[in-house]
Design an enzyme around this catalytic site. Structure first.
Site, mmCIF file in Angstrom:
data_model
loop_
_atom_site.group_PDB
_atom_site.id
_atom_site.type_symbol
_atom_site.label_atom_id
_atom_site.label_comp_id
_atom_site.label_asym_id
_atom_site.label_seq_id
_atom_site.Cartn_x
_atom_site.Cartn_y
_atom_site.Cartn_z
ATOM 1 N N CYS A 158 -6.840 0.576 -16.073
ATOM 2 C CA CYS A 158 -6.173 0.531 -14.909
ATOM 3 C C CYS A 158 -4.812 1.479 -14.818
ATOM 4 O O CYS A 158 -3.982 1.305 -13.723
ATOM 5 C CB CYS A 158 -5.897 -0.760 -14.444
ATOM 6 S SG CYS A 158 -4.963 -1.741 -15.455
ATOM 7 N N CYS A 162 -2.986 -9.136 6.076
ATOM 8 C CA CYS A 162 -2.781 -8.166 5.352
ATOM 9 C C CYS A 162 -4.364 -7.370 5.493
ATOM 10 O O CYS A 162 -5.223 -7.939 5.417
ATOM 11 C CB CYS A 162 -2.723 -8.401 3.701
ATOM 12 S SG CYS A 162 -2.879 -7.098 2.792
ATOM 13 N N CYS A 190 0.830 -1.117 0.079
ATOM 14 C CA CYS A 190 -0.058 0.167 -0.044
ATOM 15 C C CYS A 190 0.929 1.171 0.016
ATOM 16 O O CYS A 190 2.122 1.008 0.322
ATOM 17 C CB CYS A 190 -0.980 0.013 1.217
ATOM 18 S SG CYS A 190 -1.933 -1.076 1.356
#
Ligand code: SAH
Length: 446
Positions: free
Chosen positions: A402, A154, A80
């Site tokens: 994306c 996670c 992240c």
């Protein structure tokens, strides 16, 4: 400026991958985990001719948008990049990336960019997670490296992952199963992949060699850890590569495919097939694409880069005919079977590269009205865009992307071929990471 120098720096911008940018004597310094407007003390860890990379020591003047990361491993793990800021600030950043690419790379100015569609969940939203396994444990690689950061959970992965990681760790330890060592090219287990869907959970264990000692013990551990386990697959990847999956799959327990539902449409997903990772947002993304396609009934729809046939089948009710193209053969057979499963009769699927298959079917006389494009990060082959523009009946292109930079590049090409952008809608499919999905409607200029 040289390595180990320490500076106080004001953050004035952000890169597309979520790092902050500041300047020292005119030179750009990239610093992770900071926010525009903050002042940070950083140590230079890399000094090149045209830019430098800094490591955050301390935030001297924090932004009001700064938050405590919801994951204890955030500042170590490379998965992240946005947990140090409010979700509102993250969404603003992502919409800004799309706007910037469309203007700077696409060359469009003054186009309205819609508000970004936020994800209803920012934790536990992923239906698929892949964890590298090395002699240092199971976890994630640190940013830009293959140094393993061991994890036991996670925060953005499904709840099953924690129990599955723990079960696999226990099995490896108690049965003496070695992890794969990339440097020595020895050992066995390379990756652990977990996918969850309405129909259950499938675990893929990637190994460097075909043998899997004590597999029955692994299955027992996984069954005990995960009551909705529906399949365990061994994938064999003997190659010296960063690609996770190898060619060979062996089902060692249950059914290898998973069943999922988007809206009222059902899909069987093979372990090798692509499937969107944030199910709630997938339905929204596809609904926006369906609105933009605005089929009236009877049209021929191209579903290019169709994966297991999801988008076309989601729109099938109002289409006359759906032609899907996808180059992973397993995904194409999933797509054919999914059409049967959903009782959709007006579909045909082709296995191959979109840029090649389209040329052939257009030569054979196929005259589509609308095309949906959903390419991987590198975008479309310009040859494909040219072929599409030459189809006289094609009025609309719905482009799902994306990666904003390749989207903007392709929008520019399509614009030069006679299509102009009508709607640009960013959708947050990947909260807490810097990635953003965008749906664009382009229509042929009359
Ligand atoms: N539309 C699908 C899949 C999108 S991901 C969905 O929403 O689920 C992009 C897909 O393009 C992947 O399935 C990948 O295998 C496929 N692909 C990549 N390059 C391709 C190419 N040149 N031609 C056809 N398919 C391609």
């Amino acid at each position: 400026m040289k390595k180990n120098d320490i500076f106080e720096i004001e953050i004035t911008g952000m890169t597309d991958d979520g790092r902050g940018v500041g300047r020292i004597n005119g030179m750009a310094v990239f610093v992770p985990y900071v926010i525009v407007g903050e002042t940070a003390r950083v140590v230079i860890i890399k000094a090149l001719k045209s830019y430098a990379v800094g490591k955050l020591i301390e935030v001297v003047k924090p932004s009001p948008e700064r938050r405590k990361a919801e994951c204890p491993m955030f500042y170590k793990c490379g998965g992240c990049a946005m947990m140090h800021m409010s979700y509102e600030r993250e969404l603003e950043f992502k919409r800004g990336v799309v706007k910037d690419c469309v203007e700077r790379i696409g060359g469009f100015s003054g186009l309205g960019i819609d508000e970004i569609v936020p994800s209803p969940e920012t934790a536990r939203y992923r239906n698929k997670s892949q964890f590298p396994v090395t002699p240092d444990g199971i976890g994630m690689f640190a940013p830009h490296s293959h140094r393993l950061i061991e994890l036991d959970d996670c925060v953005i992965a499904s709840g099953e992952c924690k129990k599955i990681i723990s079960a696999v760790k226990f099995w490896m330890k108690s049965e003496g199963i070695p992890a794969y060592d990339e440097a020595a090219r020895s050992g066995l287990v390379r990756h652990l992949c977990v996918r969850t869907a309405c129909g259950g959970t499938a675990v893929t264990i990637v190994t460097a060699k075909p043998e899997l000692p004590r597999a029955e013990k692994l299955i027992d551990e996984l069954k005990a850890a995960c009551p909705n386990l529906t399949g365990v697959i061994q994938n064999v990847n003997p190659k010296n590569t960063n690609v996770i999956l190898g060619k060979e799959n062996r089902t060692i327990y249950g059914e290898p495919r998973l069943m999922d539902k988007i809206g009222s449409v059902c899909f069987m997903i093979s372990p090798q097939s692509f499937y969107q990772v944030n199910p709630k947002q997938t339905e929204r993304l596809y609904s926006i694409a369906r609105d933009y396609a605005d089929l009236k009934g009877g049209e021929t729809l191209l579903d290019l880069y169709c994966g297991i046939g999801t988008i076309g089948q989601f729109m099938a009710e109002r289409a006359g005919r759906i032609i899907g193209v996808e180059y992973v053969e397993r995904a194409v057979s999933d797509a054919r079977e999914n059409a049967k499963l959903n009782g959709i009769k007006n579909t045909e699927y082709h296995a191959g590269k979109a840029e090649e298959v389209i040329e052939t079917i257009v030569k054979r006389g196929c005259r589509p009205d609308v095309a949906v494009l959903d390419p991987p990060r590198k975008g479309c082959d310009p040859k494909l865009l040219k072929t599409l523009a030459e189809i006289p009946t094609l009025k609309k292109i719905v482009y799902i992307s994306c990666k904003p930079s390749t989207l903007a590049r392709d929008m520019k090409i399509l614009n030069s071929l006679g299509f102009s952008p009508k709607r640009i809608t960013p959708v947050d499919m990947f909260p807490r990471t810097p990635h953003v999905e965008t749906v664009v409607l382009m229509s042929r200029v009359k």
